[in-house]
Motif scaffolding. Structure first.
Motif, mmCIF file in Angstrom:
data_model
loop_
_atom_site.group_PDB
_atom_site.id
_atom_site.type_symbol
_atom_site.label_atom_id
_atom_site.label_comp_id
_atom_site.label_asym_id
_atom_site.label_seq_id
_atom_site.Cartn_x
_atom_site.Cartn_y
_atom_site.Cartn_z
ATOM 1 N N ASP A 1 -18.430 -30.671 -26.621
ATOM 2 C CA ASP A 1 -18.506 -29.665 -27.974
ATOM 3 C C ASP A 1 -17.224 -28.792 -27.561
ATOM 4 O OD1 ASP A 1 -20.746 -30.752 -29.122
ATOM 5 O OD2 ASP A 1 -22.081 -28.951 -27.920
ATOM 6 N N VAL A 2 -16.821 -28.418 -26.304
ATOM 7 C CA VAL A 2 -15.736 -27.586 -26.060
ATOM 8 C C VAL A 2 -14.198 -28.537 -26.747
ATOM 9 C CG1 VAL A 2 -13.879 -26.990 -24.350
ATOM 10 C CG2 VAL A 2 -16.500 -26.538 -23.932
ATOM 11 N N ARG A 3 -14.307 -29.634 -26.342
ATOM 12 C CA ARG A 3 -13.246 -30.292 -27.143
ATOM 13 C C ARG A 3 -13.079 -30.271 -28.304
ATOM 14 N NH1 ARG A 3 -14.699 -33.966 -22.990
ATOM 15 N NH2 ARG A 3 -15.741 -35.480 -24.271
ATOM 16 N N ILE A 4 -14.335 -30.437 -29.133
ATOM 17 C CA ILE A 4 -14.597 -30.665 -30.648
ATOM 18 C C ILE A 4 -13.910 -29.032 -30.965
ATOM 19 C CG2 ILE A 4 -16.008 -30.382 -32.572
ATOM 20 C CD1 ILE A 4 -17.763 -32.375 -30.907
ATOM 21 N N ALA A 5 -14.427 -27.800 -30.555
ATOM 22 C CA ALA A 5 -13.986 -26.488 -30.855
ATOM 23 C C ALA A 5 -12.686 -26.462 -30.736
ATOM 24 C CB ALA A 5 -14.717 -25.731 -30.032
ATOM 25 N N LEU A 6 -11.860 -26.869 -29.536
ATOM 26 C CA LEU A 6 -10.589 -26.692 -29.355
ATOM 27 C C LEU A 6 -9.814 -27.290 -30.555
ATOM 28 C CD1 LEU A 6 -10.065 -27.114 -25.493
ATOM 29 C CD2 LEU A 6 -9.612 -24.932 -27.099
ATOM 30 N N SER A 7 -10.334 -28.737 -30.982
ATOM 31 C CA SER A 7 -9.602 -29.442 -31.810
ATOM 32 C C SER A 7 -9.791 -28.738 -33.427
ATOM 33 C CB SER A 7 -10.230 -30.948 -31.860
ATOM 34 O OG SER A 7 -11.714 -30.878 -32.415
ATOM 35 N N ASN A 8 -10.603 -27.865 -33.391
ATOM 36 C CA ASN A 8 -11.080 -27.342 -34.665
ATOM 37 C C ASN A 8 -10.485 -25.755 -34.867
ATOM 38 O OD1 ASN A 8 -12.715 -29.252 -35.752
ATOM 39 N ND2 ASN A 8 -14.714 -28.451 -34.900
ATOM 40 N N GLY A 9 -9.489 -25.541 -33.757
ATOM 41 C CA GLY A 9 -8.710 -24.433 -33.889
ATOM 42 C C GLY A 9 -9.534 -23.131 -33.376
ATOM 43 N N MET A 10 -10.703 -23.256 -32.569
ATOM 44 C CA MET A 10 -11.491 -22.249 -32.040
ATOM 45 C C MET A 10 -10.796 -21.931 -30.597
ATOM 46 S SD MET A 10 -15.494 -22.836 -33.096
ATOM 47 C CE MET A 10 -15.988 -21.502 -32.630
ATOM 48 N N ASN A 11 -10.937 -20.613 -30.364
ATOM 49 C CA ASN A 11 -10.577 -20.234 -28.854
ATOM 50 C C ASN A 11 -11.997 -20.335 -28.267
ATOM 51 O OD1 ASN A 11 -8.350 -19.339 -29.424
ATOM 52 N ND2 ASN A 11 -8.574 -16.891 -29.420
ATOM 53 N N VAL A 12 -11.815 -20.813 -27.023
ATOM 54 C CA VAL A 12 -12.985 -21.060 -26.068
ATOM 55 C C VAL A 12 -13.051 -20.241 -25.000
ATOM 56 C CG1 VAL A 12 -14.026 -22.593 -24.313
ATOM 57 C CG2 VAL A 12 -12.896 -23.515 -26.478
ATOM 58 N N ALA A 13 -14.054 -19.537 -24.662
ATOM 59 C CA ALA A 13 -14.509 -18.470 -23.583
ATOM 60 C C ALA A 13 -15.088 -19.381 -22.344
ATOM 61 C CB ALA A 13 -15.628 -17.448 -24.023
ATOM 62 N N ALA A 14 -14.691 -19.222 -21.114
ATOM 63 C CA ALA A 14 -15.333 -19.793 -20.146
ATOM 64 C C ALA A 14 -15.417 -18.686 -18.778
ATOM 65 C CB ALA A 14 -14.254 -21.076 -19.373
ATOM 66 N N VAL A 15 -16.370 -18.883 -18.135
ATOM 67 C CA VAL A 15 -16.548 -18.220 -17.199
ATOM 68 C C VAL A 15 -16.160 -18.805 -15.542
ATOM 69 C CG1 VAL A 15 -18.545 -16.584 -15.773
ATOM 70 C CG2 VAL A 15 -18.818 -17.410 -18.215
ATOM 71 N N PHE A 16 -15.349 -18.061 -14.880
ATOM 72 C CA PHE A 16 -14.585 -18.629 -13.704
ATOM 73 C C PHE A 16 -15.175 -17.819 -12.346
ATOM 74 C CE2 PHE A 16 -11.919 -19.380 -17.378
ATOM 75 C CZ PHE A 16 -11.458 -20.799 -17.140
ATOM 76 N N HIS A 17 -15.087 -18.322 -11.455
ATOM 77 C CA HIS A 17 -15.065 -17.515 -10.228
ATOM 78 C C HIS A 17 -13.597 -16.579 -10.021
ATOM 79 C CE1 HIS A 17 -18.894 -18.840 -8.863
ATOM 80 N NE2 HIS A 17 -18.764 -20.206 -8.928
#
Length: 234
Positions: free
Chosen positions: A170-186
């Protein structure tokens, strides 16, 4: 029972940029008996910010508090008395707009503080319009794990996709659709998935983010001990 919250510490950061942010917090997952996070994962369910801040302060021996109880009441009202809920939401948005104007701030709203509902589908009081259409001059924004929401035609609604454990496709699809992606990191990196990473903890104003970026969020609360893959080790 008020629906919107303004005093969230992260929301208050937006005032330095001239915005008054308000958020609607429901009881997440199925805590109210109703599912409000249809694409939730094991990791995000465990690490949910529902218990962050005052929402996670419980008296000794108790497992709930007035904030959690209020979120459950609001969620049940949404499902059981939809038009009454929407009527109250409209009133509170109108009041917040006036409050922002008095303070010289721009009002913005996030309706999925601890939920992931498709607000574009819900009609406001038999008007034939959703909440975004009813307030076309107002900016709304949210995070979502649902990548097929039909909101491209809504100019005043901004969505950022949320990465979680197991939703890489779903992340790859969102990126391909031009959406920014939020991710939580240590530890928030400078780049991730071939994209520059911006600091998502500076403010909650995601609609101001440049396009084509990863929104880096530092693990907080229960997320610090995550072992599901929800928190990224980059």
């Amino acid at each position: 029972m008020g629906l919107l919250t303004v005093g969230n510490p992260k929301l208050l950061k937006g005032q330095k940029k001239g915005y008054l942010s308000s958020v609607l917090h429901f009881a997440p997952a199925t805590l109210s008996g109703k599912e409000v996070c249809p694409k939730r994962t094991a990791g995000c369910t465990t690490a949910c910010l529902n218990t962050a801040g005052r929402g996670g302060i419980f008296k000794k021996g108790e497992s709930t508090n007035v904030i959690q109880q209020a979120r459950i009441r609001k969620t049940k009202m949404f499902f059981e008395a939809r038009q009454d809920f929407m009527h109250e939401l409209v009133i509170e948005i109108q009041k917040t707009i006036k409050k922002a104007e008095k303070q010289g701030l721009i009002p913005v709203f996030r309706l999925n503080g601890t939920s992931d509902l498709a607000w574009e589908k819900y009609e406001v009081m038999l008007s034939g319009k959703n909440i975004f259409q009813l307030f076309p001059e107002v900016q709304f924004y949210d995070y979502t794990k649902i990548n097929n929401r039909k909101v491209a035609h809504i100019p005043n609604y901004h969505l950022t996709f949320s990465k979680a454990d197991g939703n890489d496709r779903d992340v790859r699809i969102a990126l391909s659709n031009g959406m920014n992606v939020a991710a939580v990191f240590h530890k928030v990196p400078e780049t991730y998935l071939g994209r520059p990473v911006i600091n998502g903890d500076e403010t909650d104003l995601r609609f101001l983010d440049p396009k084509g970026v990863i929104v880096g969020l530092k693990a907080k609360g229960k997320a610090k001990k995550d072992t599901t893959g929800f928190v990224v080790t980059a």
